[in-house]
Design a protein around this motif. Structure first.
Motif, PDB file in Angstrom:
ATOM      1  N   SER A  88       0.799  -1.235   0.000  1.00 50.24           N
ATOM      2  CA  SER A  88       0.000   0.000   0.000  1.00 50.24           C
ATOM      3  C   SER A  88       0.826   1.278   0.000  1.00 50.24           C
ATOM      4  CB  SER A  88      -0.946   0.002   1.200  1.00 50.24           C
ATOM      5  OG  SER A  88      -0.278  -0.410   2.372  1.00 50.24           O
ATOM      6  N   GLY A  89       2.159   1.159   0.077  1.00 47.05           N
ATOM      7  CA  GLY A  89       2.999   2.360   0.041  1.00 47.05           C
ATOM      8  C   GLY A  89       2.991   3.107   1.358  1.00 47.05           C
ATOM      9  N   ASP A  90       2.775   4.420   1.326  1.00 48.34           N
ATOM     10  CA  ASP A  90       2.826   5.214   2.555  1.00 48.34           C
ATOM     11  C   ASP A  90       2.169   6.570   2.332  1.00 48.34           C
ATOM     12  OD1 ASP A  90       5.253   7.461   2.313  1.00 48.34           O
ATOM     13  OD2 ASP A  90       5.484   5.767   0.945  1.00 48.34           O
ATOM     14  N   TRP A  91       2.038   7.327   3.453  1.00 48.02           N
ATOM     15  CA  TRP A  91       1.537   8.698   3.384  1.00 48.02           C
ATOM     16  C   TRP A  91       2.593   9.665   3.920  1.00 48.02           C
ATOM     17  CZ3 TRP A  91      -2.713  10.526   0.890  1.00 48.02           C
ATOM     18  CH2 TRP A  91      -3.532   9.550   0.325  1.00 48.02           C
ATOM     19  N   VAL A  92       3.847   9.336   3.587  1.00 50.05           N
ATOM     20  CA  VAL A  92       4.975  10.209   3.886  1.00 50.05           C
ATOM     21  C   VAL A  92       5.532  10.757   2.577  1.00 50.05           C
ATOM     22  CG1 VAL A  92       7.292  10.345   4.903  1.00 50.05           C
ATOM     23  CG2 VAL A  92       5.529   8.959   6.010  1.00 50.05           C
TER      24      VAL A  92
END
Length: 280
Positions: free
Chosen positions: A222-226
């Motif tokens: 899902s990757g990231d929110w950074v």
């Protein structure tokens, strides 16, 4: 703006409580969807680096938004990661539509999906946690410096640049680690008979088929929110990677939840200070 209906939305590696967290962008995304199920796949709150001196209102609003999904009847699963590993002692906690777990198995039209954060594959996490924590501090510092640099680039009319993603792509050992992580996850999933294996942890969004001599599996991250600002979405029997696009959110979405006095409704700083003391 009408909300997009999604069967399943998966986010991970938000790192609320750190300077690198893009809480404002995540909030816009969460407001824009109407999921039938929401999965938080680890490192949502960065308890490793939690400080009472830094937890902006936008970070609190993300938590409020997640709780709003619960109150509206959307099942929300919080799967623990390494940065919020302190919550693992509370695993199997169930409060209505909210469940705190270490892993989750989903039945998707007869196919099994194995969902977990993925830090169990990280040798540094298993054998030198202090080094992993030191690296996390260094990473957060790099992101902060990168944010300042990007502010200057935008002012000059130039595109933003990601220091860490450039390092990941150019450093041989970083590329090797990511490949080994994905391969290990795939091999274990094949052995267990799963059709999908879904992770977070490495901040690398991905959907790809991985084949071994024992079979094949679809690996998803899902990757990231950074940096990536991505999530996984499952709709009409298909998986896709959602990537945040600021141009899709020209008009700020506001609702009653935004106007409420969050400090009176949810004292996040106090809550996580108690958690840190409880597990110390």
């Amino acid at each position: 703006m009408s909300k997009r209906e999604v069967d399943i939305a998966i986010i991970s590696d938000v790192h609320l409580g750190t300077y690198g967290c893009h809480a404002k962008e995540l909030l816009k995304y969460l407001k824009s969807i109407k999921p039938k199920m929401l999965i938080l796949n680890g490192d949502i709150i960065d308890i490793w680096q939690f400080s009472k001196s830094y937890f902006p209102e936008e970070h609190t609003k993300v938590i409020r938004r997640i709780l709003k999904f619960v109150t509206e009847g959307t099942p929300v699963y919080y799967l623990t990661g390494n940065h919020d590993e302190m919550l693992r002692k509370f695993a199997d906690f169930n409060m209505g539509g909210f469940q705190l777990l270490n892993k989750l198995v989903l039945d998707l039209n007869g196919q099994k999906a194995w969902v977990f954060h993925g830090d169990i594959f990280d040798v540094t996490m298993q054998n030198a946690k202090w080094l992993a924590k030191l690296g996390a501090i260094g990473y957060d510092t790099l992101i902060l410096i990168n944010s300042i640099a990007n502010w200057g680039l935008v002012k000059m009319g130039k595109k933003k640049y990601s220091f860490s993603q450039k390092i990941k792509a150019s450093v041989k050992e970083a590329v090797k680690f990511i490949n080994q992580f994905e391969q290990t996850a795939a091999e274990l999933a094949i052995e267990k008979g799963y059709s999908f294996v879904i992770c977070g942890h490495i901040h690398q969004p991905e959907i790809r088929e991985i084949k071994t001599d024992k079979g094949s599996v679809t690996y998803l991250n899902s990757g990231d929110w950074v940096e990536s600002l991505t999530s996984l979405e499952y709709n009409d029997g298909k998986w896709s990677i959602y990537t945040y696009d600021p141009n899709s959110f020209n008009k700020e979405q506001e609702d009653n939840l935004d106007s409420e006095n969050l400090s009176n409704l949810l004292d996040v700083k106090e809550l996580f200070e108690k958690i840190k003391l409880d597990v110390a």
